[in-house]
Design a protein around this motif. Structure first.
Motif, PDB file in Angstrom:
ATOM      1  N   UNK A 157       4.609  -0.698  -2.192  1.00  0.00           N
ATOM      2  CA  UNK A 157       3.626  -1.120  -3.189  1.00  0.00           C
ATOM      3  C   UNK A 157       2.374  -0.265  -3.225  1.00  0.00           C
ATOM      4  N   UNK A 158       2.330   0.825  -2.481  1.00  0.00           N
ATOM      5  CA  UNK A 158       1.160   1.687  -2.540  1.00  0.00           C
ATOM      6  C   UNK A 158       1.134   2.403  -3.890  1.00  0.00           C
ATOM      7  N   UNK A 159       0.003   2.418  -4.523  1.00  0.00           N
ATOM      8  CA  UNK A 159      -0.109   2.992  -5.862  1.00  0.00           C
ATOM      9  C   UNK A 159      -0.721   4.388  -5.799  1.00  0.00           C
ATOM     10  N   UNK A 160      -0.216   5.272  -6.614  1.00  0.00           N
ATOM     11  CA  UNK A 160      -0.818   6.580  -6.788  1.00  0.00           C
ATOM     12  C   UNK A 160      -0.485   7.595  -5.719  1.00  0.00           C
ATOM     13  N   UNK A 161       0.219   7.192  -4.670  1.00  0.00           N
ATOM     14  CA  UNK A 161       0.493   8.116  -3.563  1.00  0.00           C
ATOM     15  C   UNK A 161       1.805   7.673  -2.919  1.00  0.00           C
ATOM     16  N   UNK A 162       2.808   7.544  -3.753  1.00  0.00           N
ATOM     17  CA  UNK A 162       4.026   6.893  -3.307  1.00  0.00           C
ATOM     18  C   UNK A 162       5.067   7.834  -2.761  1.00  0.00           C
ATOM     19  N   UNK A 163       6.299   7.504  -3.034  1.00  0.00           N
ATOM     20  CA  UNK A 163       7.406   8.271  -2.504  1.00  0.00           C
ATOM     21  C   UNK A 163       7.819   7.762  -1.142  1.00  0.00           C
ATOM     22  N   UNK A 164       8.973   8.181  -0.740  1.00  0.00           N
ATOM     23  CA  UNK A 164       9.603   7.655   0.469  1.00  0.00           C
ATOM     24  C   UNK A 164       8.729   7.775   1.706  1.00  0.00           C
ATOM     25  N   UNK A 165       8.018   8.882   1.886  1.00  0.00           N
ATOM     26  CA  UNK A 165       7.291   9.089   3.128  1.00  0.00           C
ATOM     27  C   UNK A 165       5.979   8.318   3.210  1.00  0.00           C
ATOM     28  N   UNK A 166       5.534   7.748   2.114  1.00  0.00           N
ATOM     29  CA  UNK A 166       4.311   6.972   2.143  1.00  0.00           C
ATOM     30  C   UNK A 166       4.527   5.529   1.709  1.00  0.00           C
ATOM     31  N   UNK A 167       5.726   5.190   1.321  1.00  0.00           N
ATOM     32  CA  UNK A 167       6.135   3.816   1.054  1.00  0.00           C
ATOM     33  C   UNK A 167       7.474   3.612   1.747  1.00  0.00           C
ATOM     34  N   UNK A 168       7.443   3.124   2.957  1.00  0.00           N
ATOM     35  CA  UNK A 168       8.678   2.959   3.725  1.00  0.00           C
ATOM     36  C   UNK A 168       8.808   1.502   4.145  1.00  0.00           C
ATOM     37  N   UNK A 169       9.929   0.896   3.805  1.00  0.00           N
ATOM     38  CA  UNK A 169      10.132  -0.515   4.143  1.00  0.00           C
ATOM     39  C   UNK A 169      11.316  -0.694   5.091  1.00  0.00           C
ATOM     40  N   UNK A 170      11.508   0.244   6.031  1.00  0.00           N
ATOM     41  CA  UNK A 170      12.582   0.168   7.019  1.00  0.00           C
ATOM     42  C   UNK A 170      11.997  -0.189   8.379  1.00  0.00           C
ATOM     43  N   UNK A 171      12.160  -1.456   8.784  1.00  0.00           N
ATOM     44  CA  UNK A 171      11.574  -1.891  10.057  1.00  0.00           C
ATOM     45  C   UNK A 171      12.637  -2.376  11.034  1.00  0.00           C
TER      46      UNK A 171
END
Length: 695
Positions: free
Chosen positions: A456-470
């Motif tokens: 859900x980060x806006x404006x600076x996304x993509x896999x390396x800055x939006x990761x939902x693997x925990x």
């Protein structure tokens, strides 16, 4: 003794009485290395260093290394280091923490331990080891090539190059082969002879005198000059890699014979004779007497008790507790409502004041104040030795924290983005979380790891800055994982995480939702409904403690992190439709109190688990299973998750994730469906009653 232990371990394995036979044969020259150091110098040993441990034990009265090692071979519950959980080299008395790594993954924490010695000097205190100690670590020539070893070498050199104290001796035991793959001639020396920040020394590990003199010089440089030394010990591997390894499958008979001629026991026998210490007859008598002693003691050791129950095995996963070291808070608290990043910054400042042994480390956390400003101004207040700007290497950051924690400090580490953890996660899985387990609770490395993550980060996304693997964090035994949904909870979870590390010696990960760091509004711009007052220094949210919003009984939404924020927005629209609901905030993503979850949702008609992580390997799987196991009917249970997908860039960054719209739609469907079911059930009950009356 080391040699006969190797030989007898193979005999015991053939009888089913020993279980791990990677031995030290050919590497026994490290006994001379042990002679050159104090027994209080922490030693992180290679698995071929039994002779080091045996020799060091001679410096402390009352030690029984033969008995102890045979108990370890036999996996006896009386093994004094691991309690029968693994065959490891270790001793609390001898300051040898046990290592299980075979790929040099113990080197980053050795670097951290070395760094901690200088840090304690600056703080004016002492940890587990005297501040003038030298950290020693050893590893093989094959492991030298692993990225973990290279990262540790780079981190040590990087720090020393800038003048940081680094009293460290890294011993590469070079036998020229890694299982079956030869090490190129000259490869180790070519890499290390001119490496920045390091002193390079070499010795012949077959010759005890040569090894002794080189190690004395290494010890002198490391202890007096506080600089790292790479000690290159050339040796030979005898009897193959391990008991199951048939080296004749990949080595020629002539090579095997040549290696056997280089046996360090033969070389040492020659030294003893030339210097008039022992003659041939006395050497042979000694050799035979030690063999008989090993065989005799082994027969006693294999009869000692073994671990039998799961509870016995798991008893040391959670470390023992110790007295807390927090100072009373005497300052004021700024109660102005603020977003998560601001309150985290205030909490970190308080914690650094209350815990003088607390140290922060991570990329860009000092002068810059972190990518998202969470650590702003802390380095200026507490100094660069307590708020450490590290090099860009997550393995080294986590290793630094393990070493600091093992020497009595409490580190708070920052991993800049969740996706950056994955190249270093073995430092948590294979090192930090296992130390208490494999030392029977004698060694610990308490730490807190803050990780900016999720979507859900806006404006600076993509896999390396939006990761939902925990999932990689949630399945590590003993590791605790927290995830706040709002600023007040972030303070409560962080302060509890530090207490857990300080008093209960736990390893705690706090996943901080990036998208909520600076979120202020909930329903409309300017409403400031997602700003919260600082709950103060004593506010802590214990492990498993749940958050609840609302009292409705038609629908319960169980969620965490961003899911709470989205569900609160969805709840306003569902309530406008007449849906009475409640929201349960997990807060802790491991050690979930499933009984408490069940109690909070049992009186609700429908339960919807909203999970921002991927459908496979997410907390929702455990939650649904926990409710079913407690008797919840499956037709009341529903799950909404992210898709099993990486997160893309741009406007599509949220299309694979749960949204306010999808929660509203699912909530309406569930409550309408439930209403229809109730109506049909009422009609059927009425019809049945009418038929009964007619009858």
């Amino acid at each position: 003794m080391s040699r006969h232990l190797d030989l007898h371990a193979r005999r015991l394995q053939a009888r089913g009485e020993a279980f791990y036979t990677i031995g030290s044969a050919g590497h026994e020259g490290n006994a001379a290395i042990a002679c050159a150091f104090r027994h209080t110098d922490p030693a992180f040993l290679h698995y071929r260093d039994a002779a080091f441990l045996i020799q060091r034990s001679r410096a402390v009265p009352g030690q029984t290394p033969l008995w102890d090692l045979l108990l370890s071979f036999a996996a006896s519950a009386e093994d004094p280091i691991s309690g029968g959980r693994h065959k490891v080299l270790g001793s609390k008395t001898l300051h040898i923490p046990p290592q299980t790594s075979t790929i040099a993954s113990h080197l980053p924490k050795a670097v951290g331990a070395s760094y901690s010695l200088g840090l304690w000097r600056r703080l004016g205190g002492a940890g587990e080891w005297p501040v003038d100690s030298v950290a020693i670590c050893s590893f093989g020539d094959a492991s030298f090539n692993h990225s973990t070893a290279q990262g540790a070498l780079n981190a040590a050199g990087w720090a020393a190059y800038q003048g940081a104290p680094m009293p460290l001796v890294m011993v590469c035991e070079d036998n020229g082969i890694g299982i079956s793959t030869p090490t190129p001639d000259g490869w180790i020396e070519a890499n290390m002879r001119s490496r920045p920040g390091f002193h390079y020394l070499a010795c012949d590990g077959l010759d005890l005198l040569d090894t002794w003199w080189a190690t004395r010089e290494a010890e002198r440089i490391a202890r007096r000059r506080k600089q790292p030394v790479f000690l290159h010990m050339r040796c030979v591997r005898l009897y193959g890699h391990a008991g199951s390894d048939a080296q004749q499958a990949y080595m020629t008979p002539s090579r095997i014979k040549a290696d056997e001629a280089r046996d360090p026991l033969l070389v040492t026998a020659g030294l003893l004779q030339r210097h008039g210490v022992l003659d041939a007859a006395a050497i042979e008598a000694l050799y035979r007497s030690v063999a008989e002693r090993v065989a005799h003691v082994a027969e006693e050791a294999i009869r000692r008790p073994k671990l039998k129950a799961a509870g016995e095995v798991m008893a040391s996963i959670v470390p023992p507790t110790r007295p807390g070291r927090a100072r009373p808070w005497q300052g004021e608290v700024d109660a102005t409502p603020a977003p998560m990043a601001k309150l985290l910054n205030q909490a970190l400042q308080r914690l650094m004041i209350r815990y003088p042994h607390l140290v922060m480390a991570g990329e860009d956390i000092g002068r810059k104040g972190g990518v998202y400003g969470v650590t702003q101004r802390l380095q200026a207040q507490f100094g660069p030795h307590r708020v450490i700007d590290t090099l860009l290497d997550e393995q080294s950051i986590l290793g630094l924290g393990i070493g600091l924690g093992q020497n009595g400090l409490v580190p708070i580490l920052e991993i800049q983005f969740l996706a950056y953890l994955h190249n270093a996660e073995d430092q948590l899985r294979g090192e930090a979380a296992t130390l208490s387990f494999f030392s029977n609770g004698q060694y610990t490395n308490p730490m807190v790891v803050r990780i900016a993550g999720l979507g859900y980060q806006k404006g600076f996304g993509g896999h390396f800055h939006n990761d939902n693997a925990i999932a990689v964090l949630r399945d590590i035994p003993g590791l605790l994982v927290a995830c706040p949904s709002n600023a007040a909870d972030a303070v409560g979870l962080l302060q509890e995480a530090v207490r857990l590390a300080d008093e209960e010696q736990r390893v705690v990960v706090v996943i901080e939702p990036i998208a909520l760091y600076h979120t202020r509004d909930l329903f409309e711009e300017g409403d400031q409904r997602w700003c919260f007052a600082d709950p103060g220094p004593e506010h802590r949210l214990g492990v498993g403690e749940l958050g609840v919003w609302g009292e409705g009984r038609e629908l319960a939404i169980v969620t965490y992190g961003n899911g709470v924020y989205l569900s609160r927005q969805a709840a306003a629209r569902l309530e406008a439709d007449g849906v009475a609901l409640r929201i349960v905030d997990l807060r802790w993503l491991t050690a979930i109190d499933h009984d408490a979850v069940h109690r909070l949702v049992a009186d609700c008609a429908q339960i919807l688990v909203v999970d921002e992580c991927r459908r496979n390997g997410s907390p929702s799987e455990e939650l649904i299973a926990g409710l079913v196991e407690r008797g919840m009917a499956s037709d009341r249970l529903n799950r909404m998750t992210a898709e099993d997908s990486f997160i893309p860039l741009g406007r599509a960054a949220t299309v694979t994730l749960p949204s306010v719209e999808s929660i509203v739609e699912q909530g309406r469907c569930l409550t309408v469906r439930r209403g229809q079911v109730n109506e049909i059930a009422t009609q059927m009950a009425g019809a049945t009653s009418a038929r009964s009356s007619e009858a």
